[in-house]
Design a protein around this motif. Structure first.
Motif, PDB file in Angstrom:
ATOM      1  N   PHE A  42       0.826  -1.213   0.000  1.00  0.00           N
ATOM      2  CA  PHE A  42       0.000   0.000   0.000  1.00  0.00           C
ATOM      3  C   PHE A  42       0.858   1.261   0.000  1.00  0.00           C
ATOM      4  O   PHE A  42       0.604   2.206  -0.752  1.00  0.00           O
ATOM      5  CB  PHE A  42      -0.929  -0.016   1.216  1.00  0.00           C
ATOM      6  N   PHE A  43       1.895   1.286   0.827  1.00  0.00           N
ATOM      7  CA  PHE A  43       2.718   2.490   0.946  1.00  0.00           C
ATOM      8  C   PHE A  43       3.760   2.632  -0.168  1.00  0.00           C
ATOM      9  O   PHE A  43       4.397   3.681  -0.279  1.00  0.00           O
ATOM     10  CB  PHE A  43       3.429   2.510   2.308  1.00  0.00           C
ATOM     11  N   MET A  44       3.911   1.607  -0.996  1.00  0.00           N
ATOM     12  CA  MET A  44       4.924   1.661  -2.050  1.00  0.00           C
ATOM     13  C   MET A  44       4.427   2.337  -3.327  1.00  0.00           C
ATOM     14  O   MET A  44       5.222   2.630  -4.219  1.00  0.00           O
ATOM     15  CB  MET A  44       5.414   0.244  -2.382  1.00  0.00           C
ATOM     16  N   LYS A  45       3.133   2.577  -3.430  1.00  0.00           N
ATOM     17  CA  LYS A  45       2.590   3.178  -4.656  1.00  0.00           C
ATOM     18  C   LYS A  45       1.725   4.386  -4.318  1.00  0.00           C
ATOM     19  O   LYS A  45       0.792   4.284  -3.515  1.00  0.00           O
ATOM     20  CB  LYS A  45       1.782   2.131  -5.428  1.00  0.00           C
ATOM     21  N   ASP A  46       2.013   5.520  -4.927  1.00  0.00           N
ATOM     22  CA  ASP A  46       1.331   6.776  -4.608  1.00  0.00           C
ATOM     23  C   ASP A  46      -0.178   6.697  -4.803  1.00  0.00           C
ATOM     24  O   ASP A  46      -0.942   7.223  -3.990  1.00  0.00           O
ATOM     25  CB  ASP A  46       1.889   7.919  -5.471  1.00  0.00           C
TER      26      ASP A  46
END
Length: 310
Positions: A42-46
């Motif tokens: 989740f936090f790896m893609k804007d």
């Protein structure tokens, strides 16, 4: 003779419970690893943390991780009869009580987001922007804190200061001193259950109408949204049944201790672990964009990225 039988039964029961505790550790470890991987994705893609449904999905993952970890710690403490100070138990109870409701309330919000996306597509960008989602998360936690505030307000008015320094095995029953408190807690849970069921059914009916009237790609999208609502409904049902478990367990405890232990174990597996493993299924595997991102990061970048998804 009766005493001897009881001791023999107790010895075999302890071994059985030990096996169950080990099994729970395996389940919890697997679910936590999966959820942590999903959170990292989740936090790896804007685009994930600027999209309402993914933000709410992350809220459920974080809520489930915290809830599973703390309930598992309490399970271990209870099994080994490890007593803790009441002030610490109070903090643990507050967190668990809050996040018992956060997951089902968030699931309801996710269902409403699907309703807006399918039935009100022109207003979806306005109603489900990042700022509105942040406000929604605050509202979710505010609504989820009400049952805890009610129970603790009564508890604080019922005990003396010396109670907080006592050491006891931490459980929710410690905070229920009168039968009417159980009834009040039950009434609040049933009220939440009723409201959330009404919202789920309302969204389901509206999406069905849109799905039948749609055509081509719109129809496919509508039916996919409908299946998502159905899965949310099933997951929500399991979460809400969990709110009834303390009352069922209290009644069973009056009948037989071992039956109470078995029922509590069954409730933990079915209504606490099971619904929290459905979140990765609903958005981690069924959502095409999230699935490809998950596969890419899980394989450390060896998976070929589909065009348009990254």
């Amino acid at each position: 003779m009766e005493a001897n039988n009881s001791q023999t039964g107790g010895g075999s029961s302890v071994h059985e419970i030990n096996d169950k505790v080990i099994l729970v550790q395996v389940f919890v470890s697997v679910f936590l690893c999966i959820n942590v991987l999903l959170i990292i994705t989740f936090f790896m893609k804007d685009s994930f943390y600027t999209t309402t449904r993914y933000i709410l999905f992350a809220v459920t993952l974080l809520s489930d991780c915290l809830f599973l970890l703390m309930t598992d710690i309490l399970l271990i403490f209870s099994y080994f009869r490890f007593a803790i100070q009441m002030w610490l138990c109070l903090i643990v109870y507050t967190v668990l009580s809050l996040y018992t409701f956060v997951t089902p309330v968030t699931l309801t919000a996710m269902t409403l987001e699907r309703y807006v996306a399918i039935c009100m597509p022109l207003r979806h960008a306005e109603l489900c922007c990042t700022r509105s989602t942040m406000h929604c998360i605050l509202i979710i936690h505010g609504l989820s804190s009400v049952p805890c505030i009610v129970v603790l307000s009564i508890f604080f008015a019922s005990v003396t200061h010396s109670f907080y320094t006592q050491g006891r095995i931490c459980s929710v029953e410690i905070f229920i001193h009168h039968r009417w408190q159980s009834h009040l807690r039950s009434a609040i849970s049933q009220f939440y259950f009723l409201i959330m069921v009404i919202l789920i059914v309302f969204s389901y009916v509206k999406i069905v109408k849109v799905a039948k009237a749609a055509s081509g790609e719109d129809k496919k999208s509508s039916w996919k949204g409908l299946r998502t609502v159905i899965l949310h409904g099933f997951q929500l049902l399991l979460c809400l049944i969990q709110l009834w478990c303390p009352f069922i367990e209290a009644a069973v405890l009056q009948i037989n201790l071992m039956l109470f232990i078995n029922v509590r174990y069954f409730n933990y597996i079915t209504f606490i672990l099971a619904p929290r493993c459905l979140s990765p299924l609903i958005y981690g595997l069924r959502d095409e964009m999230f699935f490809h991102a998950l596969k890419y990061y899980a394989l450390c970048g060896l998976y070929k990225k589909p065009l348009g998804l990254f």
